[in-house]
Write a protein that holds these residues in place. Structure first.
Motif, PDB file in Angstrom:
ATOM      1  N   ILE A 138       3.006  10.255  -7.119  1.00  0.00           N
ATOM      2  CA  ILE A 138       1.642   9.866  -7.445  1.00  0.00           C
ATOM      3  C   ILE A 138       0.967  10.935  -8.228  1.00  0.00           C
ATOM      4  CG2 ILE A 138      -0.564   9.347  -6.388  1.00  0.00           C
ATOM      5  CD1 ILE A 138       0.822   8.491  -3.820  1.00  0.00           C
ATOM      6  N   PRO A 139       0.418  10.618  -9.509  1.00  0.00           N
ATOM      7  CA  PRO A 139      -0.195  11.895 -10.228  1.00  0.00           C
ATOM      8  C   PRO A 139      -1.766  12.247  -9.490  1.00  0.00           C
ATOM      9  CG  PRO A 139       0.161  10.091 -11.600  1.00  0.00           C
ATOM     10  CD  PRO A 139       0.398   9.377 -10.148  1.00  0.00           C
ATOM     11  N   ILE A 181      -5.463  10.332  -6.560  1.00  0.00           N
ATOM     12  CA  ILE A 181      -5.570  10.665  -5.265  1.00  0.00           C
ATOM     13  C   ILE A 181      -7.114  10.969  -4.938  1.00  0.00           C
ATOM     14  CG2 ILE A 181      -4.972  11.952  -3.230  1.00  0.00           C
ATOM     15  CD1 ILE A 181      -2.403  12.153  -4.316  1.00  0.00           C
ATOM     16  N   THR A 182      -7.676  11.927  -5.868  1.00  0.00           N
ATOM     17  CA  THR A 182      -8.909  12.485  -5.587  1.00  0.00           C
ATOM     18  C   THR A 182      -9.928  11.507  -5.987  1.00  0.00           C
ATOM     19  OG1 THR A 182     -10.245  14.494  -6.442  1.00  0.00           O
ATOM     20  CG2 THR A 182      -8.833  13.318  -8.381  1.00  0.00           C
ATOM     21  N   THR A 183     -11.263  11.626  -5.354  1.00  0.00           N
ATOM     22  CA  THR A 183     -12.272  10.789  -5.514  1.00  0.00           C
ATOM     23  C   THR A 183     -13.428  11.391  -6.366  1.00  0.00           C
ATOM     24  OG1 THR A 183     -13.220  11.438  -3.457  1.00  0.00           O
ATOM     25  CG2 THR A 183     -11.815   9.567  -3.485  1.00  0.00           C
ATOM     26  N   THR A 226       0.923  -1.137   0.123  1.00  0.00           N
ATOM     27  CA  THR A 226       0.010   0.016  -0.024  1.00  0.00           C
ATOM     28  C   THR A 226       1.080   1.102   0.194  1.00  0.00           C
ATOM     29  OG1 THR A 226      -0.177  -0.309   2.268  1.00  0.00           O
ATOM     30  CG2 THR A 226      -2.010  -1.140   1.144  1.00  0.00           C
ATOM     31  N   LEU A 227       0.421   2.424  -0.468  1.00  0.00           N
ATOM     32  CA  LEU A 227       1.148   3.531  -0.717  1.00  0.00           C
ATOM     33  C   LEU A 227       0.568   4.802   0.113  1.00  0.00           C
ATOM     34  CD1 LEU A 227       3.815   4.346  -2.263  1.00  0.00           C
ATOM     35  CD2 LEU A 227       2.164   5.039  -4.220  1.00  0.00           C
ATOM     36  N   ARG A 228       1.143   5.488   0.717  1.00  0.00           N
ATOM     37  CA  ARG A 228       0.658   6.781   1.249  1.00  0.00           C
ATOM     38  C   ARG A 228       0.347   8.011   0.201  1.00  0.00           C
ATOM     39  NH1 ARG A 228       4.287   7.414   6.859  1.00  0.00           N
ATOM     40  NH2 ARG A 228       3.582   5.435   7.702  1.00  0.00           N
ATOM     41  N   LYS A 229      -0.687   8.835   0.430  1.00  0.00           N
ATOM     42  CA  LYS A 229      -0.795   9.877  -0.528  1.00  0.00           C
ATOM     43  C   LYS A 229       0.157  10.822  -0.743  1.00  0.00           C
ATOM     44  CE  LYS A 229      -5.721   8.959   0.502  1.00  0.00           C
ATOM     45  NZ  LYS A 229      -7.070   9.766   0.919  1.00  0.00           N
ATOM     46  N   ASN A 230       0.999  11.001   0.414  1.00  0.00           N
ATOM     47  CA  ASN A 230       1.963  12.070   0.214  1.00  0.00           C
ATOM     48  C   ASN A 230       3.132  11.713  -0.651  1.00  0.00           C
ATOM     49  OD1 ASN A 230       3.310  10.112   1.846  1.00  0.00           O
ATOM     50  ND2 ASN A 230       3.537  11.660   3.568  1.00  0.00           N
ATOM     51  N   LYS A 231       3.178  10.915  -1.488  1.00  0.00           N
ATOM     52  CA  LYS A 231       4.337  10.367  -2.274  1.00  0.00           C
ATOM     53  C   LYS A 231       4.294  11.252  -3.493  1.00  0.00           C
ATOM     54  CE  LYS A 231       5.720   7.038   0.705  1.00  0.00           C
ATOM     55  NZ  LYS A 231       6.862   7.203   1.413  1.00  0.00           N
ATOM     56  N   LYS A 232       5.308  11.848  -3.787  1.00  0.00           N
ATOM     57  CA  LYS A 232       5.553  12.817  -5.081  1.00  0.00           C
ATOM     58  C   LYS A 232       5.270  12.310  -6.281  1.00  0.00           C
ATOM     59  CE  LYS A 232      10.414  12.630  -5.264  1.00  0.00           C
ATOM     60  NZ  LYS A 232      11.571  13.706  -4.960  1.00  0.00           N
ATOM     61  N   PHE A 235      -5.933   2.732 -12.977  1.00  0.00           N
ATOM     62  CA  PHE A 235      -4.627   1.959 -13.223  1.00  0.00           C
ATOM     63  C   PHE A 235      -3.327   2.990 -13.858  1.00  0.00           C
ATOM     64  CE2 PHE A 235      -7.557  -1.419 -12.778  1.00  0.00           C
ATOM     65  CZ  PHE A 235      -7.110  -2.224 -12.098  1.00  0.00           C
ATOM     66  N   GLY A 236      -2.202   2.727 -13.539  1.00  0.00           N
ATOM     67  CA  GLY A 236      -1.001   3.497 -14.220  1.00  0.00           C
ATOM     68  C   GLY A 236       0.033   2.535 -14.449  1.00  0.00           C
ATOM     69  N   PHE A 237       0.424   2.427 -15.429  1.00  0.00           N
ATOM     70  CA  PHE A 237       1.580   1.581 -15.985  1.00  0.00           C
ATOM     71  C   PHE A 237       2.752   2.270 -16.460  1.00  0.00           C
ATOM     72  CE2 PHE A 237      -2.609  -0.377 -16.627  1.00  0.00           C
ATOM     73  CZ  PHE A 237      -2.466  -1.621 -15.927  1.00  0.00           C
ATOM     74  N   GLN A 238       3.874   1.428 -15.624  1.00  0.00           N
ATOM     75  CA  GLN A 238       5.362   1.656 -16.538  1.00  0.00           C
ATOM     76  C   GLN A 238       5.791   0.234 -16.913  1.00  0.00           C
ATOM     77  OE1 GLN A 238       8.017   3.570 -13.517  1.00  0.00           O
ATOM     78  NE2 GLN A 238       7.105   5.496 -13.795  1.00  0.00           N
ATOM     79  N   LYS A 239       6.983   0.262 -17.112  1.00  0.00           N
ATOM     80  CA  LYS A 239       7.675  -0.946 -17.628  1.00  0.00           C
ATOM     81  C   LYS A 239       7.387  -2.049 -16.865  1.00  0.00           C
ATOM     82  CE  LYS A 239      11.759  -2.767 -19.770  1.00  0.00           C
ATOM     83  NZ  LYS A 239      13.225  -2.508 -20.333  1.00  0.00           N
ATOM     84  N   ASN A 240       7.917  -1.661 -15.428  1.00  0.00           N
ATOM     85  CA  ASN A 240       7.763  -2.842 -14.442  1.00  0.00           C
ATOM     86  C   ASN A 240       6.992  -2.502 -13.222  1.00  0.00           C
ATOM     87  OD1 ASN A 240       9.983  -4.512 -16.067  1.00  0.00           O
ATOM     88  ND2 ASN A 240      11.601  -2.799 -15.365  1.00  0.00           N
TER      89      ASN A 240
END
Length: 344
Positions: free
Chosen positions: A122-123, A127-129, A114-120, A139-144
């Motif tokens: 994150i687009p 975060i918004t609902t 799981t990830l906190r919302k304060n990570k820079k 979903f957001g994808f990178q290579k790996n």
């Protein structure tokens, strides 16, 4: 002695302790609340505890001065499984883009957390609902690496990062909740350390101490008992022994050599020597025959009375004073002898 499974969990354990200790921690979510925090690497399926590291706070400069940042803690604790292509699951205190990338590139390990919302990284749209439907996922994808944003309740968003999943599959078994497979996988593997912590609190070394090194030693005994039970079950597929019985047998076997040494002591009470012989399944040593005219202290009276006597018991041959002596006439004595012979 044991090779962990394909999924492992990294989390914090709390050894209950309320004495004086500079690095004692307060964790309200744990049952004990106060104690010594230990980072643990645990098998997610069978709960074998693979590696541990005590959180000792900031140490003075020297060989014991180490960084307590999440990336550095995980980097040290994953050494037993490094480059084995296993998966690690951890919570939002550990998870970051840097850590997930480091585990994948340097240790060849995938990870889910799981990830906190304060990570820079994150687009803002994750975060918004606002404008999003209930139980929807983004979903957001990178290579790996994959980033998932799920809305389980109104005005609440759950963020997860994974280097194991690379698609937007939804777990159909969740029904109307429409949870992504990343979340269901995390839920199934996140509780490894919590279960191990619960096992340590059940059938444990129930001895409290105000000295933290002794508390840590007792915690290591509890962890060793859990790991020994897991190895025993793995080597004996047909044996379904309860953990309580296994720990009892383990404790009794550990004192076997000590009992044999203690039984050889000359001054050990006869009743205790007989109990040890019954436990070790060894023949009882016959008591020495009475020496005519020898006087010994009564073995029933308190030692401070210091009552000397020449009388001994007919059955157990202990020395007894006249206060504890019961006399029989000749006829009763003969009848008792006849009964004993018939029983033999």
């Amino acid at each position: 002695m044991y090779s962990p499974g394909e999924t492992c969990t990294i989390d914090e354990m709390l050894v209950a302790f309320r004495g004086r200790c500079k690095f004692r921690q307060y964790i309200p979510s744990k049952p004990a609340k106060y104690g010594i925090k230990i980072f643990a690497l645990v098998d997610s399926k069978v709960f074998y505890i693979t590696n541990l590291e005590i959180y000792a706070g900031k140490q003075p400069d020297g060989p014991f001065s180490v960084s307590n940042k999440p990336l550095d803690v995980v980097n040290r604790i994953v050494s037993p499984v490094s480059k084995t292509h296993r998966n690690l699951t951890f919570d939002n205190w550990f998870t970051s883009y840097e850590l997930v990338s480091h585990l994948l590139n340097e240790h060849k390990l995938t990870s889910v957390g799981t990830l906190r919302k304060n990570k820079k990284q994150i687009p803002p749209g994750f975060i918004t609902t606002r404008g999003k439907e209930l139980h929807s996922s983004t979903f957001g994808f990178q290579k790996n690496i994959t980033l998932v944003s799920h809305i389980p309740k109104k005005n609440k968003v759950v963020l997860l990062m994974s280097s194991l999943h690379h698609d937007n599959k939804i777990d159909e078994s969740t029904g109307v909740k429409q949870k992504p497979e990343v979340i269901t996988f995390y839920n199934s593997t996140k509780s490894g350390v919590d279960v191990a912590d619960e096992l340590c609190a059940t059938y444990n070394v129930s001895r409290n101490s105000k000295r933290w090194p002794l508390t840590i030693f007792f915690a290591m005994l509890n962890i060793s008992g859990i790991n020994a039970n897991i190895i025993y079950r793995a080597n004996n597929d047909n044996t379904r022994i309860k953990r309580r019985h296994f720990i009892k047998n383990l404790a009794l076997s550990l004192i076997q050599d000590h009992l044999q040494i203690r039984r050889a002591h000359v001054n050990l009470p006869r009743q205790l020597r007989k109990r040890i012989a019954d436990f070790t399944n060894e023949p009882t040593i016959e008591p020495p025959q009475k020496i005519p005219g020898a006087r010994r202290r009564c073995q029933i009276c308190p030692s401070k009375k210091d009552k000397k006597t020449t009388h001994t018991c007919h059955a157990c041959h202990i020395y007894i004073c006249p206060e504890h002596l019961i006399s029989y006439c000749e006829n009763c004595s003969n009848s008792m002898s006849i009964n004993e012979e018939s029983e033999d």
